[in-house]
Design a protein around this motif. Structure first.
Motif, PDB file in Angstrom:
ATOM      1  N   THR A  39       9.165  49.228  41.339  1.00  0.00           N
ATOM      2  CA  THR A  39      10.628  49.008  41.760  1.00  0.00           C
ATOM      3  C   THR A  39      10.961  47.585  41.851  1.00  0.00           C
ATOM      4  OG1 THR A  39       9.720  50.847  42.748  1.00  0.00           O
ATOM      5  CG2 THR A  39      11.928  50.061  43.405  1.00  0.00           C
TER       6      THR A  39
ATOM      7  N   VAL B 186      13.389  45.451  43.653  1.00  0.00           N
ATOM      8  CA  VAL B 186      14.734  45.495  44.473  1.00  0.00           C
ATOM      9  C   VAL B 186      14.696  44.207  45.074  1.00  0.00           C
ATOM     10  CG1 VAL B 186      15.883  46.558  46.516  1.00  0.00           C
ATOM     11  CG2 VAL B 186      14.822  48.012  45.014  1.00  0.00           C
ATOM     12  N   THR B 187      13.611  43.737  45.640  1.00  0.00           N
ATOM     13  CA  THR B 187      13.612  42.552  46.592  1.00  0.00           C
ATOM     14  C   THR B 187      13.742  41.220  45.980  1.00  0.00           C
ATOM     15  OG1 THR B 187      12.156  43.448  48.135  1.00  0.00           O
ATOM     16  CG2 THR B 187      12.213  41.068  48.114  1.00  0.00           C
TER      17      THR B 187
ATOM     18  N   GLY C 110      15.985  41.163  51.402  1.00  0.00           N
ATOM     19  CA  GLY C 110      14.639  42.067  51.520  1.00  0.00           C
ATOM     20  C   GLY C 110      15.104  43.182  52.420  1.00  0.00           C
ATOM     21  N   SER C 111      15.134  43.086  53.673  1.00  0.00           N
ATOM     22  CA  SER C 111      15.352  44.423  54.527  1.00  0.00           C
ATOM     23  C   SER C 111      16.582  44.989  54.239  1.00  0.00           C
ATOM     24  CB  SER C 111      15.499  44.176  56.156  1.00  0.00           C
ATOM     25  OG  SER C 111      14.110  43.588  56.424  1.00  0.00           O
TER      26      SER C 111
ATOM     27  N   GLU D 108      16.954  47.130  51.637  1.00  0.00           N
ATOM     28  CA  GLU D 108      16.073  48.256  51.914  1.00  0.00           C
ATOM     29  C   GLU D 108      16.810  49.318  52.903  1.00  0.00           C
ATOM     30  OE1 GLU D 108      12.944  49.363  50.832  1.00  0.00           O
ATOM     31  OE2 GLU D 108      12.349  47.468  49.801  1.00  0.00           O
TER      32      GLU D 108
ATOM     33  N   PHE E 282       7.907  39.480  45.135  1.00  0.00           N
ATOM     34  CA  PHE E 282       7.003  40.548  45.736  1.00  0.00           C
ATOM     35  C   PHE E 282       7.148  41.846  45.205  1.00  0.00           C
ATOM     36  CE2 PHE E 282       6.561  37.191  49.010  1.00  0.00           C
ATOM     37  CZ  PHE E 282       5.357  37.592  49.413  1.00  0.00           C
TER      38      PHE E 282
ATOM     39  N   SER F 120       5.600  45.118  43.839  1.00  0.00           N
ATOM     40  CA  SER F 120       4.173  45.902  43.950  1.00  0.00           C
ATOM     41  C   SER F 120       3.948  46.195  42.341  1.00  0.00           C
ATOM     42  CB  SER F 120       4.010  46.824  44.861  1.00  0.00           C
ATOM     43  OG  SER F 120       4.061  46.193  46.097  1.00  0.00           O
TER      44      SER F 120
ATOM     45  N   LEU G 106       0.618  44.940  56.149  1.00  0.00           N
ATOM     46  CA  LEU G 106       1.693  45.389  55.200  1.00  0.00           C
ATOM     47  C   LEU G 106       2.598  46.509  55.420  1.00  0.00           C
ATOM     48  CD1 LEU G 106       3.205  44.224  52.890  1.00  0.00           C
ATOM     49  CD2 LEU G 106       1.078  45.124  51.329  1.00  0.00           C
TER      50      LEU G 106
ATOM     51  N   ILE H 100       5.718  45.921  57.238  1.00  0.00           N
ATOM     52  CA  ILE H 100       6.944  45.069  56.472  1.00  0.00           C
ATOM     53  C   ILE H 100       7.374  45.688  55.263  1.00  0.00           C
ATOM     54  CG2 ILE H 100       7.024  43.072  55.274  1.00  0.00           C
ATOM     55  CD1 ILE H 100       4.607  41.823  56.914  1.00  0.00           C
TER      56      ILE H 100
ATOM     57  N   THR I 219      11.527  46.419  57.296  1.00  0.00           N
ATOM     58  CA  THR I 219      10.367  46.137  58.400  1.00  0.00           C
ATOM     59  C   THR I 219      10.533  47.242  59.318  1.00  0.00           C
ATOM     60  OG1 THR I 219      12.328  44.694  59.467  1.00  0.00           O
ATOM     61  CG2 THR I 219      10.570  43.599  58.036  1.00  0.00           C
TER      62      THR I 219
ATOM     63  N   GLN J  28      11.381  46.812  62.449  1.00  0.00           N
ATOM     64  CA  GLN J  28      12.447  46.838  63.273  1.00  0.00           C
ATOM     65  C   GLN J  28      13.409  47.329  62.695  1.00  0.00           C
ATOM     66  OE1 GLN J  28      10.188  44.576  62.400  1.00  0.00           O
ATOM     67  NE2 GLN J  28       9.864  42.887  63.960  1.00  0.00           N
TER      68      GLN J  28
ATOM     69  N   LEU K  90      16.692  50.312  63.409  1.00  0.00           N
ATOM     70  CA  LEU K  90      18.256  50.126  63.460  1.00  0.00           C
ATOM     71  C   LEU K  90      18.448  51.391  62.528  1.00  0.00           C
ATOM     72  CD1 LEU K  90      18.536  46.436  63.032  1.00  0.00           C
ATOM     73  CD2 LEU K  90      18.876  47.684  64.861  1.00  0.00           C
TER      74      LEU K  90
HETATM   75  C1  LIG Z   1       2.994  42.874  49.451  1.00  0.00           C
HETATM   76  C2  LIG Z   1       4.403  43.368  49.615  1.00  0.00           C
HETATM   77  C3  LIG Z   1       4.617  44.238  48.315  1.00  0.00           C
HETATM   78  C4  LIG Z   1       6.002  44.436  48.245  1.00  0.00           C
HETATM   79  N1  LIG Z   1       6.505  45.692  47.359  1.00  0.00           N
HETATM   80  C5  LIG Z   1       7.790  45.381  46.965  1.00  0.00           C
HETATM   81  C6  LIG Z   1       8.143  46.264  45.990  1.00  0.00           C
HETATM   82  O1  LIG Z   1       7.388  46.744  45.044  1.00  0.00           O
HETATM   83  N2  LIG Z   1       9.497  46.310  45.563  1.00  0.00           N
HETATM   84  C7  LIG Z   1      10.519  45.590  46.175  1.00  0.00           C
HETATM   85  O2  LIG Z   1      11.668  45.741  45.919  1.00  0.00           O
HETATM   86  N3  LIG Z   1      10.152  45.040  47.339  1.00  0.00           N
HETATM   87  C8  LIG Z   1       8.701  44.848  47.761  1.00  0.00           C
HETATM   88  N4  LIG Z   1       8.189  44.234  48.825  1.00  0.00           N
HETATM   89  C9  LIG Z   1       9.546  43.545  49.736  1.00  0.00           C
HETATM   90  C10 LIG Z   1       9.510  44.469  51.150  1.00  0.00           C
HETATM   91  O3  LIG Z   1      10.306  45.505  50.747  1.00  0.00           O
HETATM   92  C11 LIG Z   1      10.276  43.494  51.945  1.00  0.00           C
HETATM   93  O4  LIG Z   1       9.381  42.242  52.317  1.00  0.00           O
HETATM   94  C12 LIG Z   1      10.968  44.092  53.231  1.00  0.00           C
HETATM   95  O5  LIG Z   1      11.789  44.769  52.912  1.00  0.00           O
HETATM   96  C13 LIG Z   1      11.272  42.901  54.108  1.00  0.00           C
HETATM   97  O6  LIG Z   1      12.398  42.096  53.759  1.00  0.00           O
HETATM   98  P1  LIG Z   1      11.914  40.519  53.905  1.00  0.00           P
HETATM   99  O7  LIG Z   1      10.363  40.242  53.571  1.00  0.00           O
HETATM  100  O8  LIG Z   1      12.919  39.848  53.323  1.00  0.00           O
HETATM  101  O9  LIG Z   1      12.173  40.060  55.487  1.00  0.00           O
HETATM  102  P2  LIG Z   1      13.626  40.052  56.158  1.00  0.00           P
HETATM  103  O10 LIG Z   1      14.401  40.762  55.801  1.00  0.00           O
HETATM  104  O11 LIG Z   1      14.044  38.423  55.931  1.00  0.00           O
HETATM  105  O12 LIG Z   1      13.254  40.108  57.592  1.00  0.00           O
HETATM  106  C14 LIG Z   1      12.424  38.864  58.422  1.00  0.00           C
HETATM  107  C15 LIG Z   1      12.866  39.392  59.810  1.00  0.00           C
HETATM  108  O13 LIG Z   1      14.142  39.639  60.322  1.00  0.00           O
HETATM  109  C16 LIG Z   1      14.414  41.064  60.916  1.00  0.00           C
HETATM  110  N5  LIG Z   1      15.351  41.509  60.433  1.00  0.00           N
HETATM  111  C17 LIG Z   1      15.841  41.760  59.205  1.00  0.00           C
HETATM  112  N6  LIG Z   1      17.355  42.018  59.203  1.00  0.00           N
HETATM  113  C18 LIG Z   1      17.453  42.548  60.503  1.00  0.00           C
HETATM  114  C19 LIG Z   1      18.585  42.842  61.141  1.00  0.00           C
HETATM  115  N7  LIG Z   1      19.575  43.403  60.478  1.00  0.00           N
HETATM  116  N8  LIG Z   1      18.734  43.099  62.291  1.00  0.00           N
HETATM  117  C20 LIG Z   1      17.455  42.681  63.282  1.00  0.00           C
HETATM  118  N9  LIG Z   1      16.492  42.100  62.524  1.00  0.00           N
HETATM  119  C21 LIG Z   1      16.351  42.139  61.137  1.00  0.00           C
HETATM  120  C22 LIG Z   1      12.948  41.752  60.266  1.00  0.00           C
HETATM  121  O14 LIG Z   1      12.662  42.770  61.079  1.00  0.00           O
HETATM  122  C23 LIG Z   1      11.926  40.710  60.168  1.00  0.00           C
HETATM  123  O15 LIG Z   1      11.191  40.560  61.555  1.00  0.00           O
HETATM  124  C24 LIG Z   1       7.176  43.714  49.135  1.00  0.00           C
HETATM  125  C25 LIG Z   1       6.785  42.815  50.196  1.00  0.00           C
HETATM  126  C26 LIG Z   1       5.406  42.621  50.310  1.00  0.00           C
HETATM  127  C27 LIG Z   1       5.038  41.698  51.522  1.00  0.00           C
END
Ligand SMILES: Cc1cc2nc3c(=O)[nH]c(=O)nc-3n(C[C@H](O)[C@H](O)[C@H](O)COP(=O)(O)OP(=O)(O)OC[C@H]3O[C@@H](n4cnc5c(N)ncnc54)[C@H](O)[C@@H]3O)c2cc1C
Length: 500
Positions: A168, A170-171, A176-177, A180, A209, A211, A469, A472, A476, A478, A482
């Protein structure tokens, strides 16, 4: 790429065998209530449960630590023999109905499979289960043509013994978050775009990232229409086949845990995607952007709950195994009351986690994305006929038709907003609570074991690397909370929307 022999299995340590002896309904007593109306389904689930137990006992458990060591040296290592066995056990097609050639297991059975595999190695559960996330995205498009394309690929390859993965995408580096979250999605910094060209689209962008990015036969890719304005209706969903010109996977991350499931960068440079590989997400992409993503998260976050429950159980079993063969102050650990209380609490957390994810799973089956799958009739002998070459072609033409598309979209429309919010809120809670319980158990297990917990051969340090993981991915924890506030609290507090 190397592979390892997995057929010579050393005898299992006694505690592992003992715990695996829990019967299906001892492990899931709450299901007895639902299954009393359908004893045949109960028997089918139990038979599947036994098969998965066998897969874990003979083909997975004896090799988990060995595979982990190999991955320390080589992040590209793939346990091919294990994956071939997963084909033999039909773990790739388990969720597809028998009428399209799948193993036709219930969605509940699929989740139990992931839980049990995660109770030995959550990385392997992710390796096998992450295709479920991609599949959920395709399902949420309610496009029968795309769904049957994916089903055929997986089912046909499984019959030939070829493990088939989906990813998938997306990221992205800047998204990231937010990508999602059904409501934040439109603000996410998604830069991947799709430009309309004769006969299809051209995709450009970088995903990170991802998977199984390095293993996937098919990537499910989210991108915005290059000619649109980044609105929900501009969101598009593509199926991109491995080997497409312009598609590359430059690297796998060297990551902390769940190493067996590679997380890769996936790059699209002018990749041509023909129209038949574009998911028909409805008249407007906004259906998928809001309804579809929320539905996917309801299902997949419950799935992370299942993974986490497996880890919670694994931490308990790892600690149990250790205390059975170690002394503390000259006395066997297992005979000391403080140790027994600690073990009881490890087991208790596994039970709480299981109850939490099973409630989310039942909600997904009753009112969420899994509901249409659970309603696919099992036509018995007709399933066989439907998979025979001539008839299968007719079946596939029907699934490709606009009549089927209208029918699928009508099924999608039967879900109310309140049902969707409830299911997704349950998914949020399952993901957060189960992953917290898993984290707590892994830390407690390693503390109980002291320096023994630091030894790779005792299993606890791998658990601690793997568990993080779960808090995350799929947004995440958090961000899940929300989402929970948005979906649940407005029904109880009139001003709850000001909390987010
Ligand atoms: C090993 C691994 C495998 C993965 N596999 C996939 C995959 O197959 N496909 C895919 O698309 N993605 C994948 N991901 C991505 C994963 O879904 C994202 O890492 C996850 O959604 C978090 O996004 P980010 O890492 O950009 O963190 P961020 O969104 O940048 O978050 C950083 C911090 O900010 C906080 N934060 C973010 N937004 C808010 C908000 N609105 N309010 C308050 N706090 C907030 C978070 O809680 C966190 O503490 C993978 C990640 C990893 C590490």
């Amino acid at each position: 790429m190397q592979s390892i022999a997995i057929n010579e299995c050393p005898p299992l340590a006694e505690p592992t065998a003992k715990i695996a002896e829990l019967s299906f309904l001892e492990r899931y007593p709450e299901l007895a209530f639902y299954l009393q109306k359908d004893p045949a389904l109960g028997r089918k689930m139990e038979a599947h449960y036994r098969r998965v137990e066998q897969f874990c006992r003979y083909h997975l458990a004896p090799h988990v630590l060995d595979i982990d060591l190999k991955l320390r040296d080589d992040p590209h290592y793939v346990p091919h023999e294990l994956l071939k066995k997963a084909c033999d056990y039909r773990l790739f097609s388990m969720m597809f109905p028998a009428s399209v050639g799948g193993a036709g297991e219930h969605v509940i059975s699929a989740f139990m499979t992931y839980e049990m595999i995660a109770s030995h190695c959550v990385g392997v559960a992710n390796l096998l289960g992450v295709s479920g996330l991609a599949l959920a995205c395709v399902l949420a498009s309610f496009d029968p043509r795309a769904i049957s394309k994916v089903a055929r690929l997986i089912v046909d390859n499984e019959k030939k013994g070829i493990p088939t993965f989906l990813s998938t995408c997306v990221t992205e580096p800047g998204a990231g978050s937010d990508a999602e979250d059904a409501d934040e999605f439109t603000h996410a910094q998604l830069r991947t775009t799709a430009k309309r060209v004769p006969g299809g689209y051209r995709l450009n962008g970088n995903k990170v990232f991802i998977s199984n990015g390095a293993l996937a036969a098919l990537h499910v890719v989210v991108a915005y229409d290059a000619d649109g304005a980044h609105r929900p209706e501009d969101l598009l969903l593509f199926l991109v086949a491995r080997g497409s010109e312009g598609l590359s996977v430059p690297r796998n991350e060297k990551k902390m845990g769940q190493k067996v499931c590679p997380a890769s960068e996936v790059v699209f440079e002018d990749v041509f995607v023909p129209d038949e590989m574009v998911c028909r997400t409805g008249d407007k992409g906004s259906y998928f952007a809001y309804t579809g993503i929320a539905n996917v998260l309801g299902l997949t976050r419950a799935g992370v709950g299942a993974f986490a429950t497996g880890v919670t159980e694994n931490a308990y079993r790892t600690a149990l195994q250790f205390v059975r063969s170690n002394d503390f102050l000259g006395q066997p650990m297992e005979q000391q009351q403080w140790v027994r209380i600690e073990l009881a609490n490890l087991a208790r957390r596994a039970q709480v986690a299981r109850a939490t994810y099973v409630s989310a799973l039942l909600a997904v089956c009753a009112k969420g994305l899994a509901n249409p799958i659970t309603r696919v009739p099992d036509w018995g002998v007709a399933n066989w006929a439907l998979t025979q070459p001539g008839i299968a072609n007719v079946r596939d033409s029907l699934l490709d038709s606009s009549i089927a598309e209208k029918l699928f979209k009508r099924i999608a429309a039967t879900q109310t907003t309140s049902e969707r919010d409830t299911v997704t809120a349950y998914g949020d809670v399952a993901k957060v609570s189960c992953s917290e319980l898993a984290m707590e158990n892994c830390q407690r297990a390693i503390s109980l074991m002291g320096k023994g917990g630091f030894r790779h051969e005792n299993g606890a340090e791998k658990l601690l690397r793997d568990v993080k993981l779960l808090q995350i991915y799929e947004g995440t924890n958090q961000v899940n909370m929300l989402d929970f506030v948005k979906r649940r609290l407005p029904r109880q507090f009139s001003n709850a929307d000001t909390l987010v």
